[in-house]
Design an enzyme around this catalytic site. Sequence first.
Site, short mmCIF file in Angstrom:
data_model
loop_
_atom_site.label_atom_id
_atom_site.label_comp_id
_atom_site.label_asym_id
_atom_site.label_seq_id
_atom_site.Cartn_x
_atom_site.Cartn_y
_atom_site.Cartn_z
N SER A 37 -0.50 11.40 -0.84
CA SER A 37 -1.45 11.55 0.26
C SER A 37 -1.71 13.04 0.44
CB SER A 37 -0.90 10.96 1.56
OG SER A 37 -0.69 9.59 1.42
N MET A 45 2.70 15.65 3.37
CA MET A 45 2.32 14.84 2.22
C MET A 45 3.35 13.73 2.00
SD MET A 45 1.74 16.23 -1.67
CE MET A 45 0.61 17.50 -1.15
N CYS A 46 2.89 12.54 1.67
CA CYS A 46 3.82 11.45 1.35
C CYS A 46 3.44 10.85 0.01
CB CYS A 46 3.85 10.40 2.45
SG CYS A 46 2.42 9.33 2.55
N THR A 47 4.35 10.05 -0.52
CA THR A 47 4.14 9.36 -1.79
C THR A 47 3.82 7.90 -1.50
OG1 THR A 47 5.76 10.81 -2.81
CG2 THR A 47 5.19 8.82 -4.01
N THR A 65 6.23 6.40 1.30
CA THR A 65 7.46 7.07 1.67
C THR A 65 7.09 8.37 2.38
OG1 THR A 65 8.53 6.13 -0.27
CG2 THR A 65 9.66 7.96 0.82
#
Length: 185
Positions: free
Chosen positions: A40, A59-61, A77
């Site tokens: 993201s 930022m996430c995955t 996550t």
Amino acid sequence: MHATLLGVLGLALLGALHAQDSVPVQSDFQQDKLTGRWYSIGLASNSNWFKEKKHLMKMCTTVISATADGNLEVTSTYPKGDQCEKRNSLYIKTEQPGRFSYTSPRWGSKHDIHVVETNYEEYALVATQISKSTGSSTMVLLYSRTKELSPERLERFTQFSREQGLTDDEILILPRTGESSRRER
């Protein structure tokens, strides 16, 4: 009086339906190519939770996988303090390829999700209309296969978010985990 009220409600409903239909969907959407790991990169929203939590976001995955019945399992996550939190969502396919629905079991909100544009290998732009008892909101996400994206893609995200009625203070380029600076558009 009753007929006037029904007429106004009918026009409001028609306007809402028209607004949802005005959000484009990727032509020739290929769901299998959307699966895999994404980061993201950008998030834009006019929701209250976003305004309250925006300064904490990073930022996430997200991993997208197809289910046997053609829906999408979306697992994100998020960094939360010095831990990671996982959130699973099941996006139910609609009759229109590239458009999904999701109902939050936690909040009861209904999400109308559009994969607006993607080239599958680099980026994906996703718009969501969220409806709940307290009102509605708009959210736009920019996903990338890597932790960085070209300035042109970032600008496209900002431009599209503005087209959805979001203001510059509702648009955020997410900092990477471990970065302390916030980059806002």
